[in-house]
Design a protein around this motif. Sequence first.
Motif, PDB file in Angstrom:
ATOM      1  N   ALA A  15     -23.552  61.602  69.744  1.00 32.28           N
ATOM      2  CA  ALA A  15     -24.076  62.965  69.854  1.00 32.28           C
ATOM      3  C   ALA A  15     -25.108  63.231  68.763  1.00 32.28           C
ATOM      4  N   ASP A  16     -24.829  62.765  67.548  1.00 37.84           N
ATOM      5  CA  ASP A  16     -25.778  62.951  66.442  1.00 37.84           C
ATOM      6  C   ASP A  16     -27.105  62.250  66.730  1.00 37.84           C
ATOM      7  N   ILE A  17     -27.021  61.041  67.273  1.00 42.35           N
ATOM      8  CA  ILE A  17     -28.251  60.299  67.593  1.00 42.35           C
ATOM      9  C   ILE A  17     -29.088  61.071  68.604  1.00 42.35           C
ATOM     10  N   TYR A  18     -28.431  61.529  69.668  1.00 45.55           N
ATOM     11  CA  TYR A  18     -29.177  62.220  70.723  1.00 45.55           C
ATOM     12  C   TYR A  18     -29.663  63.596  70.264  1.00 45.55           C
ATOM     13  N   GLN A  19     -28.899  64.256  69.395  1.00 48.47           N
ATOM     14  CA  GLN A  19     -29.391  65.509  68.831  1.00 48.47           C
ATOM     15  C   GLN A  19     -30.681  65.260  68.056  1.00 48.47           C
TER      16      GLN A  19
END
Length: 275
Positions: A90-94
């Motif tokens: 999720a952090d990567i895609y955010q």
Amino acid sequence: MKRSQLILLAVGIIAIAGFYALPTAVVDTKGDADSISQGTEDASSTSTDPASLHESELSSDQIAEIVSLRAQVEGGDSEEAKVQASLALADIYQGLSKYDSAGYYLGLAFEEKQELELAEKAGLAYYEAFSFALDPDKVANTAELTRNYLSKVLDKDPSRLDLKTKVAMTYVSSTNPMQGITMMREILEADPQNEDALFNMGVLSMQSGQYKRATERFEELLQYHPENLQGQFYLGVSYFEANLKNKAKAQFEKVKAMTDDQMILGSVQSYLDRL
């Protein structure tokens, strides 16, 4: 100012009618909103991982990291390992502004731990995706997913008006848009100075072409929240569209003094050139 806000400001210079992730709604906001005509949209959700749609935009290193983390999500030895891998994804895609994919993995983390904080994060990520979406199917899908996750938080804490305004805006672009307007009114009854609700009602008035009503909403917003740059800009747009040229010019000059952002200043100057 968030990137989504800047994009909305840029869109305003081109066409107010399709504004703020409401591509198919036609809103009559006389008295705030008495009737709404809305095209039919199928807001069915999907369990398909949206991240696969973004793979062509990623570097080989990013893909390798994502593949490794996905393997942990799918075959992790423990609940905690799956959750941590989901949160890392999720952090990567955010960071890549791929908010639907971020919402997907935050949703998986919520399914594992059932913590409302994770439901809220998933809902907010999907709301970001909703605010950028142009394709009607994606608008409908991300709107439904936003409601699904944020409603879990609101069921436990109805006082979260910040989340309620987001849910309300997703309904405006659904097959039941009046529910969104009703929710917005409820928010303003509970908190007449609510920044998001006042702003959104002004936007809806603009979208329906009721610029005099929009000026009233934005003037009210700025009475309580004068630092709201979006509100300041759209008050100028509303004055312009209402043919209040002197007020529009003064308002756009005020906006110019509030920011040095070239995107905003370019939009302002385009309006000033037309006065």
